[in-house]
Each structure stands twice: as structure tokens, then as C-alpha cells.
Design a protein around this motif. Structure first.
Motif, PDB file in Angstrom:
ATOM      1  N   ARG A   2     -13.027  -5.735  15.183  1.00 55.20           N
ATOM      2  CA  ARG A   2     -11.936  -6.148  16.045  1.00 55.20           C
ATOM      3  C   ARG A   2     -11.969  -7.657  16.218  1.00 55.20           C
ATOM      4  N   ALA A   5      -7.606  -9.766  19.115  1.00 58.10           N
ATOM      5  CA  ALA A   5      -6.236  -9.400  18.774  1.00 58.10           C
ATOM      6  C   ALA A   5      -5.350  -9.329  20.016  1.00 58.10           C
ATOM      7  N   ARG A   6      -4.070  -9.480  19.795  1.00 57.97           N
ATOM      8  CA  ARG A   6      -3.109  -9.303  20.874  1.00 57.97           C
ATOM      9  C   ARG A   6      -2.242  -8.106  20.574  1.00 57.97           C
ATOM     10  N   LEU A   7      -1.761  -7.507  21.613  1.00 57.59           N
ATOM     11  CA  LEU A   7      -0.838  -6.397  21.428  1.00 57.59           C
ATOM     12  C   LEU A   7       0.569  -6.903  21.670  1.00 57.59           C
ATOM     13  N   MET A   8       1.543  -6.139  21.190  1.00 56.63           N
ATOM     14  CA  MET A   8       2.933  -6.460  21.475  1.00 56.63           C
ATOM     15  C   MET A   8       3.483  -5.366  22.393  1.00 56.63           C
ATOM     16  N   ASP A  10       4.342  -2.980  25.368  1.00 59.06           N
ATOM     17  CA  ASP A  10       3.567  -2.536  26.514  1.00 59.06           C
ATOM     18  C   ASP A  10       2.143  -2.254  26.096  1.00 59.06           C
ATOM     19  N   GLY A  71      -1.912   0.532  24.110  1.00 57.52           N
ATOM     20  CA  GLY A  71      -1.551  -0.040  22.812  1.00 57.52           C
ATOM     21  C   GLY A  71      -0.718   0.917  21.972  1.00 57.52           C
ATOM     22  N   ARG A  81      -8.718   5.791  18.769  1.00 54.15           N
ATOM     23  CA  ARG A  81      -7.974   4.533  18.556  1.00 54.15           C
ATOM     24  C   ARG A  81      -7.926   3.718  19.841  1.00 54.15           C
ATOM     25  N   ARG A  83     -10.068   3.683  22.226  1.00 56.79           N
ATOM     26  CA  ARG A  83     -11.392   3.095  22.490  1.00 56.79           C
ATOM     27  C   ARG A  83     -11.632   1.827  21.679  1.00 56.79           C
ATOM     28  N   GLN A  84     -10.931   1.697  20.560  1.00 55.28           N
ATOM     29  CA  GLN A  84     -11.107   0.498  19.744  1.00 55.28           C
ATOM     30  C   GLN A  84     -10.351  -0.696  20.329  1.00 55.28           C
ATOM     31  N   LEU A  85      -9.498  -0.416  21.312  1.00 50.98           N
ATOM     32  CA  LEU A  85      -8.669  -1.490  21.866  1.00 50.98           C
ATOM     33  C   LEU A  85      -9.132  -1.950  23.244  1.00 50.98           C
ATOM     34  N   ILE A  86     -10.052  -1.208  23.857  1.00 51.21           N
ATOM     35  CA  ILE A  86     -10.329  -1.474  25.273  1.00 51.21           C
ATOM     36  C   ILE A  86     -11.737  -1.997  25.526  1.00 51.21           C
ATOM     37  N   LEU A  88     -14.269  -2.058  29.086  1.00 52.97           N
ATOM     38  CA  LEU A  88     -14.309  -1.500  30.434  1.00 52.97           C
ATOM     39  C   LEU A  88     -15.428  -2.142  31.238  1.00 52.97           C
ATOM     40  N   SER A 156     -18.226  -5.856  28.251  1.00 56.49           N
ATOM     41  CA  SER A 156     -16.934  -5.287  27.896  1.00 56.49           C
ATOM     42  C   SER A 156     -16.185  -6.176  26.903  1.00 56.49           C
ATOM     43  N   PRO A 162      -8.358  -6.279  23.027  1.00 54.10           N
ATOM     44  CA  PRO A 162      -7.093  -6.819  23.533  1.00 54.10           C
ATOM     45  C   PRO A 162      -6.710  -6.277  24.909  1.00 54.10           C
TER      46      PRO A 162
ATOM     47  N   GLY B   3       3.825  -0.324  21.065  1.00 54.11           N
ATOM     48  CA  GLY B   3       3.312  -0.257  19.700  1.00 54.11           C
ATOM     49  C   GLY B   3       2.217  -1.267  19.516  1.00 54.11           C
ATOM     50  N   GLY B   5       0.223  -4.210  17.996  1.00 58.68           N
ATOM     51  CA  GLY B   5       0.732  -5.426  17.382  1.00 58.68           C
ATOM     52  C   GLY B   5      -0.062  -5.830  16.170  1.00 58.68           C
ATOM     53  N   THR B  10      -6.387   0.186  13.843  1.00 60.39           N
ATOM     54  CA  THR B  10      -7.488   0.993  14.348  1.00 60.39           C
ATOM     55  C   THR B  10      -7.743   2.173  13.412  1.00 60.39           C
ATOM     56  N   ALA B  11      -8.990   2.629  13.403  1.00 58.54           N
ATOM     57  CA  ALA B  11      -9.349   3.785  12.588  1.00 58.54           C
ATOM     58  C   ALA B  11      -9.073   5.053  13.379  1.00 58.54           C
ATOM     59  N   ARG B 105     -19.953   3.690  30.052  1.00 60.87           N
ATOM     60  CA  ARG B 105     -19.741   2.548  29.167  1.00 60.87           C
ATOM     61  C   ARG B 105     -19.815   3.017  27.715  1.00 60.87           C
ATOM     62  N   SER B 108     -16.794   4.898  26.589  1.00 57.23           N
ATOM     63  CA  SER B 108     -15.557   4.135  26.432  1.00 57.23           C
ATOM     64  C   SER B 108     -15.566   3.350  25.118  1.00 57.23           C
ATOM     65  N   PRO B 110     -15.825   3.035  20.913  1.00 59.49           N
ATOM     66  CA  PRO B 110     -15.375   3.870  19.782  1.00 59.49           C
ATOM     67  C   PRO B 110     -16.564   4.386  18.975  1.00 59.49           C
TER      68      PRO B 110
END
Lengths: 328, 268
Positions: A2, A5-8, A10, A71, A81, A83-86, A88, A156, A162, B3, B5, B10-11, B105, B108, B110
Motif C-alpha cells: 500500500r 494512496a488517496r480514495l475518491m 466517499d 472505499g 479489501r 482491511r487493506q485500506l484502513i 485503526l 495504525s 488511506p 469507489g 481511487g 486491493t487483493a 488490532r 483489523s 489484512p
């Protein structure tokens, strides 16, 4: 791997999120929309359901009804998926006190698939950034509360997620540690990450968030920017106590006139929400003109209790009754 | 529109290879903890040594007529007892992770859902191997001698013990998940494992016990394992006790693994 990265669109979306624990309703249909790149605060007392929202969004808890996306991914069907973006950080997501700060961060880097050298490098970078470089080799059990929180936050961020969930990041910290953590959070979100912050403190939401949602008993009671909320509820509270109890009604009328609010009178103390600090001199002049001697005159930040009272017309319950729901 | 960006590909799921690597990383973490907590090392090193010394020199003469004879009789069983107590670390560690929030932790992140559990159990196997070697070494110093099966027999005994430990870990996992705190896991250990190991043929011959107790002692998996280890280390019957021990291991795993996994999933 990772990247930062930024999300677009919401970053976070929930619809009708509901959850019960036995007889306790933790969430009673919560709708949230958090645009990417913003800081969003969930403000509420103990037991309001803040942590439950975070746990659902962090894939730690299944909601009974409703749906949640992070995301653009459903937290139930595409949990991996999400969990790959967050990232905590919270009361209940903790570092391992039996490892050193360095080892904790390395562990997470390795779990995220970083090669050994990269995990070590990233850990060192974060320790530096969070002012923990000197203590990084000590067991976390020896850390102060503020250091623990900083390490929690760093943990975290290892994968540069993102979307960040910060669950009461400063609860229990002294004012100094608190403002240090605020600075760190501000720096973090300036890089374009989306953050959802839960807090019991109005000033914290005010200091950090673009948008604030007030929740109570698992329901959203108010939404708006921090400015909007402040103008609705009054960011500060004016308190006046006349020296002569006989003049309470005069003083009350003066305060009502100047603030445009209906002041609360209890034990000769008149309190009213005020949006603008500049009102204070006007109050002083007016009371002086009317010859009301003042024993006490203060302008302080509104407490959460006062915000709730203004928004819901009922006092916010204290944590005592919240019990498990508070923890959840 | 919602969506993902740019740059946030992601896998969809964790691969098995990733899961194994994550488990090993988590096993590493459990073992590194020991480095920072020498007390734990003391726990699973000093206690077995103390047991060997106490039983040999305090009870040896009374039970077997000589300390040498008793050491020979008791040491294989003591290794079994020690193995059961070491499985408690899985339960205690898991409990600490759950109650202190480390588990949240991890969950949360992956990573494979089973990795935290597998990592714990893998680390436990290392601790098990260490304590088998330790008790055996102390025994050898005090005069314990291997019988005709020699080194291959000891290796066989170690493999059997590790296999049983793997099965029994599920009991510890269940206790660890259900207990309020780590102390209670310990209390469970003392109140259930002591009777289980003492009401066996580890420390005294079965025929010295009252008849009603012998029935239990003879089916107690601890007796079976102790017999199997005696056979493998000293010579004597091997097949029956080994098969009985493995059957117990399978039985315990068949009951406690699904139960633990259910509690594990519900808890989380």
C-alpha cells in the motif's frame, strides 16, 4: 504494497446501521457519508455507539442490519479489501505491551507483507516522526500514557492506509499530551488521508474535524460542520452570578437579550450558550449600565452535556449507565 | 459516487502462502515476548527442573526404594505433565491478546483469520520442544539412562508429545477465549491439570491405588502417554500406548477444535 494512496468519492458510507447487544441498542440506524480526504468526527457521550460504528467499519463486528462501505467495499462481503485500506487506533485496538515500540511496528510491517528491511525502515521512520526514537527499544509496558497513544497511532499508519479510524485517541491524556496528539493528527490528515475520529470532547471535534456528527443512544442527533454546530448550540457558555440574588431576574433578562438564547438559571447562576466570544465585553457593559454587581462572570467552552441539552432537550447520560454498550 | 481511487488496488483474499508467513511472523512475536519477560522463561524452565529434583529426591526412596529407580520410572511421565502445563501458555497468551485489544488490532489487518491462532500454536511447539529437551537433560545429569530404543526412541517420544500438545492446545485455546483474564487460565490449569496428572501412573504404580481409582488411571490419557514415553525411551511395550495416546489426541482435537473455532468466531 500500500502506498500513501488517496480514495475518491466517499471514503466511508453507512446506511441504516443497526446493532443490539442483548437488550441494549448500540446503533439504531446510523447513516453516515464521509467524503474522501476529510476529517469526520463522531461526537457523543459514553455509550452513544461511537465505538460500535468504528468496530463495524473496521470489520471487527457484524451489524444486525444496514450496510457499511469503506472505499467502495462492503465491510462484510469484501472485508479483506477493506482491511487493506484502513488503519485503526483506539481504546480497543492496542499494541503489545510485552514487545518494544520498534518490534510492535516491525511486526505490523511484516504482517502487511513488507520485507524485513523495509519493515525495519518504516518502523524507524515512524518512531522518529512520533518522537519515540529514544524509547523505541524499550518494552511498551514502560511507556507513559501519551507515548502509548502515539505508538498506537504510529501502529495504525505502518501501511500508509488511506482511511484512518481514531477511536477516542486522546481520552485519558493530560492536556499537553493531548495537544501533541492533535498536532500529529493534523499533520497526518494534511497528506490527504480520510479520518474518522470519535470523541467525547466538543473542542476536539472542533479542533480537528471538517464535519461533525453528534450521536446519542445509537442515533444521529445532529450533523454539520463544526461552525454550523457551534452556531446552533453555542460553542461557549456564558455564566453570570449576580452578587445580589435579588438582581438575578434583571441579569437574566440582560443575558437573554444579548445572547438571543433562553438562559438557564440554577442557584443564582445564569448560563447561556454563546456563539461569539466578543459578546463578553457587551455583557459586562450592559450589567454595569444596569447597576448589577457581578460576583462571577465566566466564558468557557461548552461541555458536551450542554451541547446535548441544546440538541436533544434532554441531559446526556453519563457513562455509568452505558456499561457494556459504552465499551462496545 | 463511491469507489476506490487511484493507487488503492486491493487483493480479494489472503493466499495460503501469505497466511503461513503471517503465522510465522506472529509465532516470532510470541517468542520475542519471552526475551523481554525473563519470568516466563523461568516459569517454563525452573519449574520442570524443580519438579525433577523434588520428586526424585523427596519421593524416590519412599516410592521406588531408590532415587535412581524412581527417576527412571517417573521422568518420562514428568515430561508428559510438563507438556500439558506448557500448553497453557497458548491459552494465557490468547486471553491477554483478546482482553488487551491486541487481537482487535490484528484482526483489523489484512491477514488470514487463522494466522493469530496458528502463530500462537506454532510458538507453543517451540516452547514444548525446549522444555522436553530441558527435562530430559536434567534427567540425564541426575542419572537417567535411555534404554534399548536409544535416540530414535527419544525422537519418537518427542514427536508423539508434540502431536498430543497440538491437540491439547485446543483445550487451552477454548479456556483462553472463555476466561475473564489470564490469571483464570492459570487457575484452570492448576485445578484441572494437577488432578489429571496426579491421578495417573506418572508418579506411583497403579496397583498401589484403590480399585475405583485404577479404572480412571488406566484410561487417563496422561497414563497412556507416560507408558508410551516409557516404552519409547526405556524399552517395553510401545504399540498399544502409542495408539491409545494418538486416539486420545484425535478425540480431544475432534471435540475441542470445532468448539474453539466456534467461540473464536463468535467472540469476534
Amino acid at each position: 504494497m500500500r502506498k500513501g494512496a488517496r480514495l475518491m468519492g466517499d471514503a466511508i458510507l453507512t446506511e441504516g446501521l443497526s446493532k443490539r447487544f442483548g437488550d441494549t441498542t448500540a446503533l439504531a440506524g446510523v447513516d453516515l457519508r464521509v467524503p474522501a480526504g476529510t476529517v469526520f468526527a463522531l461526537l457523543g457521550p459514553n455509550g452513544a455507539g461511537k465505538t460500535t460504528v468504528v468496530r463495524v467499519l473496521a470489520t471487527l463486528l457484524c451489524p444486525d442490519a444496514g450496510r457499511a462501505e469503506v472505499g467502495g467495499h462492503d465491510v462484510l462481503r469484501e472485508a479483506h479489501r477493506v482491511r487493506q485500506l484502513i488503519g485503526l487506533t483506539g481504546q480497543y485496538a492496542s499494541v503489545d505491551t510485552r514487545l518494544t515500540g520498534m518490534e510492535n511496528l516491525q511486526l505490523i510491517g511484516r504482517l502487511l507483507g513488507m520485507p524485513r528491511r523495509e519493515a525495519r525502515h518504516r518502523a524507524r521512520e515512524l518512531l522518529d516522526q512520533f518522537g519515540l526514537a529514544d524509547a523505541g527499544g524499550n518494552a511498551v509496558g514502560t511507556f507513559s500514557g501519551g507515548m502509548r497513544r502515539r505508538l498506537d497511532l504510529a501502529a495504525s499508519l505502518v501501511g500508509r492506509p488511506p482511511v484512518l479510524f481514531l477511536d477516542e485517541p486522546t481520552t485519558g491524556l493530560d492536556p499537553r499530551a493531548r495537544s501533541e496528539l492533535w498536532d500529529l493528527i493534523r499533520r497526518l490528515v494534511s497528506t490527504g488521508a480520510t479520518a474518522l475520529l470519535t470523541t467525547q470532547y466538543l473542542d476536539e471535534a472542533d479542533a480537528l474535524a471538517d464535519e461533525v456528527v453528534v450521536i446519542d443512544h445509537g442515533e444521529v442527533v445532529a450533523t454539520g460542520t463544526s461552525e454550523e454546530l457551534k452556531s446552533r448550540v453555542g460553542a461557549r457558555t456564558l455564566a453570570v452570578r449576580p452578587a445580589d440574588p435579588a438582581r438575578v431576574q434583571d441579569a437574566r433578562a440582560a443575558v437573554a437579550d444579548l445572547t438571543g438564547a433562553a438562559p438557564d438559571v440554577k442557584d443564582d447562576l445564569i448560563t447561556a450558550p454563546v456563539g461569539d466570544a466578543a459578546l463578553l465585553p457587551a455583557v459586562v457593559r450592559r450589567l454595569d449600565d444596569e447597576g448589577v454587581l457581578v460576583a462571577e462572570l465566566t466564558l468557557r467552552g461548552s461541555s458536551l452535556a450542554e451541547v446535548f441539552f441544546t440538541l436533544t432537550g434532554r441531559p446526556a447520560e453519563d457513562g455509568a449507565g452505558g456499561g457494556q454498550a459504552g465499551a462496545a | 459516487m463511491t469507489g476506490p481511487g487511484n493507487g488503492t488496488a486491493t487483493a480479494p483474499r489472503v493466499t495460503l502462502a501469505q497466511g503461513v508467513r503471517q503465522s510465522l511472523t506472529l509465532a516470532w512475536r510470541t517468542l520475542v515476548q519471552v526475551r523481554h519477560n525473563p519470568f516466563e522463561l523461568t516459569d517454563f524452565s525452573i519449574q520442570p527442573i524443580m519438579f525433577v529434583l523434588l520428586f526424585t529426591y523427596v519421593f524416590g526412596g519412599a516410592v521406588a526404594g531408590s532415587t535412581d529407580a524412581y527417576l527412571k520410572f517417573m521422568l518420562p511421565g514428568l515430561i508428559v505433565m510438563n507438556m500439558l502445563f506448557v500448553t497453557l501458555y497458548v491459552g494465557q497468551g490468547l486471553n491477554t491478546d483478546v482482553t488487551k485489544g491486541v487481537f482487535d488490532r490484528l484482526r483489523s489487518l489484512p491477514i488470514a483469520r487463522w494466522a493469530p491462532l496458528a502463530g500462537r500454536i506454532a510458538a507453543d511447539q517451540v516452547k514444548q520442544a525446549w522444555s522436553i529437551v530441558l527435562v530430559l537433560a536434567v534427567g540425564l545429569i541426575l542419572g537417567f539412562r535411555l534404554g534399548s530404543p536409544g535416540v530414535p526412541g527419544v525422537i519418537g517420544a518427542a514427536v508423539l508429545l508434540l502431536a498430543f500438545a497440538l491437540a491439547f492446545s485446543w483445550v487451552a485455546v477454548l479456556v483462553g477465549l472463555l476466561a475473564k483474564d489470564a490469571e483464570r487460565v492459570q487457575i484452570f490449569g492448576f485445578t484441572s491439570l494437577f488432578p489429571l496428572t496426579f491421578v495417573s501412573n506418572v508418579f506411583v504404580p497403579v496397583d498401589s491405588m484403590p480399585g475405583w481409582l485404577q479404572g480412571f488411571v488406566n484410561i487417563n490419557p496422561v497414563s497412556k502417554l507416560a507408558d508410551a514415553c516409557r516404552g519409547l525411551m526405556l524399552g517395553g511395550e510401545v504399540a498399544e500406548p502409542v495408539i491409545a495416546s494418538l486416539a486420545w489426541a484425535l478425540g480431544i482435537a475432534a471435540v475441542f477444535a470445532p468448539l474453539s473455532v466456534r467461540v473464536f468466531k463468535r467472540k469476534i
